[in-house]
Design a protein around this motif. Sequence first.
Motif, PDB file in Angstrom:
ATOM      1  N   THR A 289       0.561  -1.344  -0.222  1.00  0.00           N
ATOM      2  CA  THR A 289       0.024  -0.072  -0.289  1.00  0.00           C
ATOM      3  C   THR A 289       0.920   0.828   0.061  1.00  0.00           C
ATOM      4  OG1 THR A 289      -1.629  -1.220   1.117  1.00  0.00           O
ATOM      5  CG2 THR A 289      -1.682   1.274   1.118  1.00  0.00           C
ATOM      6  N   ILE A 290       1.950   1.114   0.335  1.00  0.00           N
ATOM      7  CA  ILE A 290       2.343   2.767   1.323  1.00  0.00           C
ATOM      8  C   ILE A 290       3.334   2.854   0.107  1.00  0.00           C
ATOM      9  CG2 ILE A 290       2.571   3.050   3.334  1.00  0.00           C
ATOM     10  CD1 ILE A 290       5.181   1.743   3.321  1.00  0.00           C
ATOM     11  N   VAL A 291       3.820   1.461  -0.839  1.00  0.00           N
ATOM     12  CA  VAL A 291       4.456   2.224  -2.599  1.00  0.00           C
ATOM     13  C   VAL A 291       3.659   2.611  -3.289  1.00  0.00           C
ATOM     14  CG1 VAL A 291       5.631   0.463  -3.561  1.00  0.00           C
ATOM     15  CG2 VAL A 291       6.399   0.190  -1.602  1.00  0.00           C
ATOM     16  N   ALA A 292       2.805   1.753  -3.632  1.00  0.00           N
ATOM     17  CA  ALA A 292       1.838   1.995  -3.897  1.00  0.00           C
ATOM     18  C   ALA A 292       1.542   3.741  -3.740  1.00  0.00           C
ATOM     19  CB  ALA A 292       0.172   1.345  -3.844  1.00  0.00           C
ATOM     20  N   LEU A 293       1.586   4.107  -2.808  1.00  0.00           N
ATOM     21  CA  LEU A 293       0.895   5.319  -1.866  1.00  0.00           C
ATOM     22  C   LEU A 293       2.120   6.452  -2.532  1.00  0.00           C
ATOM     23  CD1 LEU A 293      -1.060   7.425  -0.864  1.00  0.00           C
ATOM     24  CD2 LEU A 293       0.336   6.862   1.146  1.00  0.00           C
ATOM     25  N   VAL A 294       3.433   6.106  -2.393  1.00  0.00           N
ATOM     26  CA  VAL A 294       4.722   6.993  -3.141  1.00  0.00           C
ATOM     27  C   VAL A 294       4.304   6.934  -4.678  1.00  0.00           C
ATOM     28  CG1 VAL A 294       7.136   6.896  -2.639  1.00  0.00           C
ATOM     29  CG2 VAL A 294       5.902   6.358  -0.480  1.00  0.00           C
ATOM     30  N   VAL A 295       4.735   5.788  -4.831  1.00  0.00           N
ATOM     31  CA  VAL A 295       4.715   5.960  -6.566  1.00  0.00           C
ATOM     32  C   VAL A 295       3.742   6.484  -7.086  1.00  0.00           C
ATOM     33  CG1 VAL A 295       5.041   4.630  -8.647  1.00  0.00           C
ATOM     34  CG2 VAL A 295       6.200   4.132  -6.789  1.00  0.00           C
ATOM     35  N   GLY A 296       2.299   6.106  -6.659  1.00  0.00           N
ATOM     36  CA  GLY A 296       1.978   7.111  -7.016  1.00  0.00           C
ATOM     37  C   GLY A 296       1.227   8.465  -7.022  1.00  0.00           C
ATOM     38  N   CYS A 297       1.693   9.566  -5.857  1.00  0.00           N
ATOM     39  CA  CYS A 297       1.982  10.525  -5.759  1.00  0.00           C
ATOM     40  C   CYS A 297       2.651  11.290  -6.505  1.00  0.00           C
ATOM     41  CB  CYS A 297       1.892  10.824  -3.954  1.00  0.00           C
ATOM     42  SG  CYS A 297       0.870   9.976  -3.542  1.00  0.00           S
ATOM     43  N   ALA A 298       3.915  10.735  -6.479  1.00  0.00           N
ATOM     44  CA  ALA A 298       5.002  11.122  -7.144  1.00  0.00           C
ATOM     45  C   ALA A 298       4.349  11.308  -8.550  1.00  0.00           C
ATOM     46  CB  ALA A 298       6.770  10.029  -7.031  1.00  0.00           C
ATOM     47  N   LEU A 299       4.135  10.295  -9.782  1.00  0.00           N
ATOM     48  CA  LEU A 299       3.329  10.194 -10.061  1.00  0.00           C
ATOM     49  C   LEU A 299       2.685  11.392 -11.090  1.00  0.00           C
ATOM     50  CD1 LEU A 299       3.863   6.598 -11.940  1.00  0.00           C
ATOM     51  CD2 LEU A 299       5.718   8.019 -12.298  1.00  0.00           C
ATOM     52  N   VAL A 300       1.868  11.388  -9.807  1.00  0.00           N
ATOM     53  CA  VAL A 300       0.497  12.231  -9.814  1.00  0.00           C
ATOM     54  C   VAL A 300       1.759  13.684 -10.310  1.00  0.00           C
ATOM     55  CG1 VAL A 300      -1.266  13.855  -9.288  1.00  0.00           C
ATOM     56  CG2 VAL A 300      -1.180  10.701  -9.356  1.00  0.00           C
ATOM     57  N   HIS A 301       2.190  14.025  -9.075  1.00  0.00           N
ATOM     58  CA  HIS A 301       2.900  15.147  -8.884  1.00  0.00           C
ATOM     59  C   HIS A 301       3.802  15.305 -10.717  1.00  0.00           C
ATOM     60  CE1 HIS A 301       5.617  17.375  -6.475  1.00  0.00           C
ATOM     61  NE2 HIS A 301       5.113  18.745  -7.143  1.00  0.00           N
ATOM     62  N   VAL A 302       4.494  14.578 -11.495  1.00  0.00           N
ATOM     63  CA  VAL A 302       4.983  14.892 -12.130  1.00  0.00           C
ATOM     64  C   VAL A 302       3.825  15.112 -13.062  1.00  0.00           C
ATOM     65  CG1 VAL A 302       6.332  13.748 -14.815  1.00  0.00           C
ATOM     66  CG2 VAL A 302       6.886  13.678 -12.439  1.00  0.00           C
ATOM     67  N   LEU A 303       2.692  15.043 -13.360  1.00  0.00           N
ATOM     68  CA  LEU A 303       1.431  14.418 -14.200  1.00  0.00           C
ATOM     69  C   LEU A 303       1.049  16.541 -13.950  1.00  0.00           C
ATOM     70  CD1 LEU A 303       0.023  13.378 -16.564  1.00  0.00           C
ATOM     71  CD2 LEU A 303      -1.668  12.893 -14.681  1.00  0.00           C
ATOM     72  N   TYR A 304       1.299  17.180 -12.307  1.00  0.00           N
ATOM     73  CA  TYR A 304       0.930  18.162 -13.060  1.00  0.00           C
ATOM     74  C   TYR A 304       1.646  19.105 -13.009  1.00  0.00           C
ATOM     75  CZ  TYR A 304      -0.165  22.360  -9.845  1.00  0.00           C
ATOM     76  OH  TYR A 304      -0.301  23.669  -9.672  1.00  0.00           O
TER      77      TYR A 304
END
Length: 607
Positions: A289-304
């Motif tokens: 869960t926390i790996v998915a959270l970290v990677v997901g937040c980082a990728l959405v940040h790049v998208l932003y």
Amino acid sequence: MTPTGTAPNARLSLLVAAAAAGLFALVGGWQRRWMSDDGLIVLRTVRNLLEGNGPVFNAGERVEANTSTLWQYLITAFGWLTGARLEDVAMWLALLLSVAAAVGATLAAGRFWGSATVLLPFGVILYFALPPARDFATSGLEWGLSLAWIAGWWALLVAWAMPGGRRAKAPVGYWLAFWCGLSWLVRPELALYGGITGLVLLAHAPRKAPGILAAALPIPAAYQVFRMGYYGLLTPHTAVAKSASDAEWGQGAAYVWDFIAPYALWAPLLVAVAIGAWLLHDAHGRRLTIVALVVGCALVHVLYVTRVGGDFMHGRMLLLPLFALLLPLMAVPARPLTAAAAAAAVAWAGVVIVRAHPLPDDLEERTADELGVVDEREFWTMAVQRDPGDPPLYAEDFLSSKLMGNWSDAIEEARANDAAQMILARTNDDPETYAWFFRPRFPGQDSDLEDQPLTVYLINLGMTGMNAGLDVRVLDTVGLATPLGARMPRDPDGRVGHDKHLPLEWQVADTGMDLDTLPEWVDRTTAMQARAALRSPEIADLLASSREPMSAKRFMHNLRYALQGGRTLELSDDPSVYLDEATLRRIESGDDVGREGARVVWPRHAD
């Protein structure tokens, strides 16, 4: 791989890896230490705080010119405690926070791989090898604080994901919720990380929702109410100036490639993805869960970042999501495959460090419109006419810029003559040489504009603001500290982050300048129209939200304004649209009607 504990040799290897990470960050950041013009913007606000003028860029005008709330208050606190030069305080704070982030993130990653016997630093090598990562370990900006927040977030996530016995020793979930609540005050986009984490916490423990919300919300909610009532805005003023809601996918994609291409960063990132997938192939539960959270937040940040068009500083806006993306791999278990990957990372890092960031040969000849994305540290080293590798460190280092040639003398002369405004112009002798000259005030005492102090406009807000006394009103043309500029139309072809411009006529209108003494390149009629437009209801309301002395009534009015007109107000750069025909005719006849009307200026230190 399921963590079962940490053997003594694993603990030793983790400590060695963390120490190496901290040393790498310390040496790299120290070697490339510098002060940016944007960093000086923060320090001007700190000076006002220390002088009792409040969190403002100019005394008497409530404008939140800095994106990071906590950063300006940290510098203020340590500046007050130590009495040291603010540039030194900002440099050391940023550097030590960057080091703490490197150490903390590496320790947390090692604990995440708890059953490993030997741990190797990996992700931290990839991050701090990059020149912009080491540049923004100082610079006067809040990147060190932001990295420290991300590292703390990761450490708390790892503690939250540990087996029950360890987790039960402390209410980790509540501490994590509290930490997430601070995200908005470090940088607004970090609310993405904090907000999604909060949702995960609520989903995993719905019965604890009251405690989680009580831990997370009070501080950011209290500051948000303060921001709305004090500044009259929902967001930092910089978000208004930079039009962060607009979509610029093409510019954003070019910005991402400008960061990746010079270092072939795609290669180590592909290796990191492969290593991460291999190490996590049997992960489950909260660890997954926390790996998915970290990677997901980082990728959405790049998208932003891509969506808003990136930035004008090379790599800056991608550093935080890159650091977050690498968190689980800051330290990795030693295996033949990971050892080979770590060795390759060291080799790649060595090449990047030696080669540095390749700069265009014609950097010095490019105009501001042609610069696009630049290596900010090298640009300012060149702009203040210092040797490569010897960047500016203090405010006075910027006085050697071509734009600041006679600055100090001009300020004193303007003060001695009680001038209304200082204006920058090219000299007749050399188109590359600039000089400041002052313009007189209008005669008489019949206008509130007379209360405007000596005013200066320049796009480079930091070097002017920190090389001027707090009695001088320093404004910029792109709107970072200038409400009128922030609301101007956006130029779709402008430089990212600098794509708004307050015309000269608006600049002179909002001062006590005698418009009969305007330089020839400023249109007097348009300036008089702009001065009259300041009194129009919507512009007068905007100015009052930041200038009318604070009171309970003003605070409540600003709360409403932030949620209504202040949230969406955009101005036209044509002042005539705010005036009726009768007023326009009076101006055509030479009447400076804007000297009277609805109040738009108050004394700077009102009772």
